[in-house]
Motif scaffolding. Sequence first.
Motif, PDB file in Angstrom:
ATOM      1  N   ARG A 181      35.863  38.250  42.955  1.00  0.00           N
ATOM      2  CA  ARG A 181      35.510  38.626  44.194  1.00  0.00           C
ATOM      3  C   ARG A 181      36.799  39.006  44.880  1.00  0.00           C
ATOM      4  O   ARG A 181      37.701  38.309  44.933  1.00  0.00           O
ATOM      5  CB  ARG A 181      35.010  37.449  45.154  1.00  0.00           C
ATOM      6  CG  ARG A 181      33.639  36.838  44.531  1.00  0.00           C
ATOM      7  CD  ARG A 181      32.417  37.927  44.903  1.00  0.00           C
ATOM      8  NE  ARG A 181      31.192  37.406  44.363  1.00  0.00           N
ATOM      9  CZ  ARG A 181      30.666  37.450  43.177  1.00  0.00           C
ATOM     10  NH1 ARG A 181      31.495  37.794  42.447  1.00  0.00           N
ATOM     11  NH2 ARG A 181      29.796  36.943  43.105  1.00  0.00           N
ATOM     12  N   PRO A 182      36.681  39.873  45.942  1.00  0.00           N
ATOM     13  CA  PRO A 182      35.599  40.976  45.970  1.00  0.00           C
ATOM     14  C   PRO A 182      35.125  41.809  44.551  1.00  0.00           C
ATOM     15  O   PRO A 182      36.310  42.209  44.211  1.00  0.00           O
ATOM     16  CB  PRO A 182      35.828  41.590  47.331  1.00  0.00           C
ATOM     17  CG  PRO A 182      37.320  41.490  47.474  1.00  0.00           C
ATOM     18  CD  PRO A 182      37.779  40.227  46.820  1.00  0.00           C
ATOM     19  N   LEU A 183      34.092  42.116  44.608  1.00  0.00           N
ATOM     20  CA  LEU A 183      33.593  42.702  43.445  1.00  0.00           C
ATOM     21  C   LEU A 183      32.872  43.963  43.587  1.00  0.00           C
ATOM     22  O   LEU A 183      31.915  43.975  44.302  1.00  0.00           O
ATOM     23  CB  LEU A 183      32.646  41.614  42.264  1.00  0.00           C
ATOM     24  CG  LEU A 183      32.396  42.599  40.962  1.00  0.00           C
ATOM     25  CD1 LEU A 183      33.328  42.936  40.098  1.00  0.00           C
ATOM     26  CD2 LEU A 183      31.424  41.441  40.204  1.00  0.00           C
ATOM     27  N   THR A 184      33.306  45.134  43.018  1.00  0.00           N
ATOM     28  CA  THR A 184      32.643  46.385  43.015  1.00  0.00           C
ATOM     29  C   THR A 184      32.224  46.797  41.700  1.00  0.00           C
ATOM     30  O   THR A 184      33.073  46.621  40.784  1.00  0.00           O
ATOM     31  CB  THR A 184      33.444  47.570  43.739  1.00  0.00           C
ATOM     32  OG1 THR A 184      33.808  47.254  45.058  1.00  0.00           O
ATOM     33  CG2 THR A 184      32.709  48.934  43.645  1.00  0.00           C
ATOM     34  N   ILE A 185      30.797  47.224  41.574  1.00  0.00           N
ATOM     35  CA  ILE A 185      30.200  47.351  40.273  1.00  0.00           C
ATOM     36  C   ILE A 185      29.794  49.082  40.286  1.00  0.00           C
ATOM     37  O   ILE A 185      29.034  49.597  41.164  1.00  0.00           O
ATOM     38  CB  ILE A 185      28.956  46.668  40.012  1.00  0.00           C
ATOM     39  CG1 ILE A 185      29.346  45.404  39.853  1.00  0.00           C
ATOM     40  CG2 ILE A 185      28.390  47.193  38.618  1.00  0.00           C
ATOM     41  CD1 ILE A 185      27.823  44.314  39.406  1.00  0.00           C
TER      42      ILE A 185
END
Length: 309
Positions: A181-185
């Motif tokens: 986190r923070p996570l972007t996919i």
Amino acid sequence: MEKVLLFADPGIDDSVAIIYALLHPSIDVIGIVAGYGNVERDQAVQNAAYLISLAGRSEIPLFAGSEYPLTGEVAPYYPEIHGEEGLGPIVPPEGIPAELLPFTELFPLIEKHKEELTIIDIGRSTSLALAFVLQNELMSAVKRFIIMGGAFLVPGNVTPLAEANFFIDPVATQVILTRARPLTIISLNVTSYALVTDDMIEEVTETNYNPFTFLMRPVFDYYASAYQELAPGIKGAPFHDVAAVMASQYNGIFDFIKKDVSISLEGETRGLSIADFRPGAEAGDISIAVTMDYPSFRNSFVDVLKRRL
Ligand code: BDR
Ligand code: CA
């Protein structure tokens, strides 16, 4: 300059993503972790070392990533898409000087930069998951994570339902989805449209401003013809991993939706990306890219890859 640590399995689109990162004026590549994936781990290491040496950036530390998934299975490789050595017809020369650092040496580097560090994982999930398993507190202090993987309500690429980075090590993927986190996919939902075309390669190679130009055409031709076999008539070839690195820089290129995400761990649905997209469904805390502005992708690809080093 944005400090970026790359986890990769080069592989053609990984290699071009690494080159993109090395050439990008706002990205400072502080290290590369090379693991199994498109090719075996040792080949991935050799390819990463080759790119680092072409760039003349021997100070970039190269770390040994995972050799196989946490499931213990023997992973499949994809020479028909990436070539025997992972660079299409190009065989990296023997004896490239590179110091391969053990995986645990990553942690002092992450400790040093964690507050300003973006970790981008464009390979199988295993190595990044291991970093969490070994050093959860430290990894939780990293500024942000971007991963290429998954396919939400669209076809997969290694099974009807699953994308390769999620499918090959679903357990590791679950660790990342739970902990990072923070996570972007950046999933197949957008990367399937990150198509590089012949005319883009024409533009990239019309000047010879950097030491990577010579490999762009043969590598692209190999990859593009593999995709023509897979999907006859496709207009170019998807450079999934370049889109993920690009997402660290040009927020305007992608639109995101925030969801909780999980993954199916076994059976016929293994590797399936799960999020609730029903109207009115609750928001979560993982950003999933849902659209990509193609002209901006195209421009950035060409502009960065033809830059002077
Ligand atoms: C992903 O799998 C790999 O084969 C590519 O390099 C990319 O990271 C696409 O599913
Ligand atoms: Ca990859």
